[in-house]
Design a protein around this motif. Structure first.
Motif, mmCIF file in Angstrom:
data_model
loop_
_atom_site.group_PDB
_atom_site.id
_atom_site.type_symbol
_atom_site.label_atom_id
_atom_site.label_comp_id
_atom_site.label_asym_id
_atom_site.label_seq_id
_atom_site.Cartn_x
_atom_site.Cartn_y
_atom_site.Cartn_z
ATOM 1 N N VAL A 5 0.761 -1.604 0.065
ATOM 2 C CA VAL A 5 0.047 -0.388 -0.442
ATOM 3 C C VAL A 5 0.902 1.255 -0.113
ATOM 4 O O VAL A 5 2.039 0.943 0.773
ATOM 5 C CB VAL A 5 -0.993 0.028 1.297
ATOM 6 C CG1 VAL A 5 -1.738 0.850 1.642
ATOM 7 C CG2 VAL A 5 -1.704 -1.174 1.347
ATOM 8 N N ASP A 9 -2.964 5.269 -3.189
ATOM 9 C CA ASP A 9 -3.872 4.703 -1.361
ATOM 10 C C ASP A 9 -2.943 4.711 -0.071
ATOM 11 O O ASP A 9 -4.459 4.436 0.423
ATOM 12 C CB ASP A 9 -3.243 2.916 -2.197
ATOM 13 C CG ASP A 9 -4.460 1.877 -1.832
ATOM 14 O OD1 ASP A 9 -5.590 2.537 -0.984
ATOM 15 O OD2 ASP A 9 -3.777 1.141 -1.448
ATOM 16 N N ARG A 10 -2.076 4.591 0.059
ATOM 17 C CA ARG A 10 -2.126 4.656 1.944
ATOM 18 C C ARG A 10 -2.458 6.441 1.828
ATOM 19 O O ARG A 10 -2.978 5.948 2.693
ATOM 20 C CB ARG A 10 -0.799 5.339 1.688
ATOM 21 C CG ARG A 10 -0.182 4.994 3.369
ATOM 22 C CD ARG A 10 0.905 5.354 2.962
ATOM 23 N NE ARG A 10 1.908 5.293 5.034
ATOM 24 C CZ ARG A 10 3.078 5.303 5.677
ATOM 25 N NH1 ARG A 10 3.947 6.471 4.219
ATOM 26 N NH2 ARG A 10 2.792 5.477 6.654
ATOM 27 N N GLY A 12 -5.344 8.377 0.957
ATOM 28 C CA GLY A 12 -6.526 7.905 0.870
ATOM 29 C C GLY A 12 -7.377 7.081 2.186
ATOM 30 O O GLY A 12 -7.555 7.311 2.541
ATOM 31 N N ARG A 13 -6.150 6.000 2.554
ATOM 32 C CA ARG A 13 -7.356 4.954 3.792
ATOM 33 C C ARG A 13 -6.869 5.736 4.718
ATOM 34 O O ARG A 13 -7.616 5.739 6.135
ATOM 35 C CB ARG A 13 -6.105 3.699 3.821
ATOM 36 C CG ARG A 13 -6.144 3.113 2.477
ATOM 37 C CD ARG A 13 -5.284 2.054 2.297
ATOM 38 N NE ARG A 13 -5.651 0.973 1.040
ATOM 39 C CZ ARG A 13 -6.014 -0.041 1.579
ATOM 40 N NH1 ARG A 13 -6.024 -0.785 2.629
ATOM 41 N NH2 ARG A 13 -5.613 -1.269 0.155
ATOM 42 N N GLY A 53 -3.295 1.342 6.343
ATOM 43 C CA GLY A 53 -2.772 2.410 5.862
ATOM 44 C C GLY A 53 -1.000 3.139 6.339
ATOM 45 O O GLY A 53 -0.650 3.634 5.792
ATOM 46 N N GLN A 56 1.239 -0.176 6.129
ATOM 47 C CA GLN A 56 1.343 0.055 4.223
ATOM 48 C C GLN A 56 1.166 -1.639 3.909
ATOM 49 O O GLN A 56 1.585 -2.361 3.073
ATOM 50 C CB GLN A 56 2.754 0.570 3.589
ATOM 51 C CG GLN A 56 2.334 1.714 4.367
ATOM 52 C CD GLN A 56 3.791 2.570 3.388
ATOM 53 O OE1 GLN A 56 5.111 2.264 4.434
ATOM 54 N NE2 GLN A 56 4.542 3.328 2.433
ATOM 55 N N CYS A 58 -1.014 -4.974 3.536
ATOM 56 C CA CYS A 58 -3.470 -5.299 3.358
ATOM 57 C C CYS A 58 -3.366 -6.061 3.010
ATOM 58 O O CYS A 58 -2.853 -6.587 1.580
ATOM 59 C CB CYS A 58 -3.574 -4.105 2.000
ATOM 60 S SG CYS A 58 -5.839 -4.377 2.059
ATOM 61 N N ASN A 61 -5.227 -6.480 -0.283
ATOM 62 C CA ASN A 61 -4.005 -6.713 -2.072
ATOM 63 C C ASN A 61 -3.937 -7.398 -1.854
ATOM 64 O O ASN A 61 -3.592 -8.028 -3.147
ATOM 65 C CB ASN A 61 -3.414 -5.672 -1.507
ATOM 66 C CG ASN A 61 -4.114 -4.190 -1.591
ATOM 67 O OD1 ASN A 61 -5.425 -3.554 -1.517
ATOM 68 N ND2 ASN A 61 -3.287 -2.659 -1.491
ATOM 69 N N THR A 68 -0.003 -0.762 -4.893
ATOM 70 C CA THR A 68 0.229 0.229 -5.743
ATOM 71 C C THR A 68 1.758 1.122 -4.841
ATOM 72 O O THR A 68 2.033 2.095 -4.342
ATOM 73 C CB THR A 68 -0.802 1.341 -4.825
ATOM 74 O OG1 THR A 68 -0.959 1.230 -3.180
ATOM 75 C CG2 THR A 68 -1.742 0.327 -5.007
#
Length: 74
Positions: A5, A9-10, A12-13, A53, A56, A58, A61, A68
């Motif tokens: 992550v 993406d990070r 946003g989370r 987040g 990093q 997930c 994922n 990402t």
């Protein structure tokens, strides 16, 4: 598990996690009349987003093969 992550993406989370935390607390304390159950759900989702987040990592994922993090250009 390697980091998967990164970038937007990070960010946003973390941002969405913080917003959901505030919303969940507001719901549970009665400042926002959306219900206690919705407040608890918001807090659980917020916790998942904040943990994934900040660490990093997930598992979802990883399971679907999404990464990402930025590629090394060396």
């Amino acid at each position: 598990m390697d980091k998967n992550v990164g970038g937007i993406d990070r960010t946003g989370r973390i941002v969405i996690g913080l917003v959901l935390t505030i919303a969940g607390i507001a719901a549970l304390t009665g400042y926002w009349a959306i219900g206690a159950v919705t407040g608890v759900i918001a807090l659980v989702v917020a916790a998942v987003l904040l943990v994934t987040g900040t660490t990093q990592k997930c598992p979802i994922n990883e399971a679907v093969g999404v990464d990402t993090t930025p590629e090394d250009t060396e």
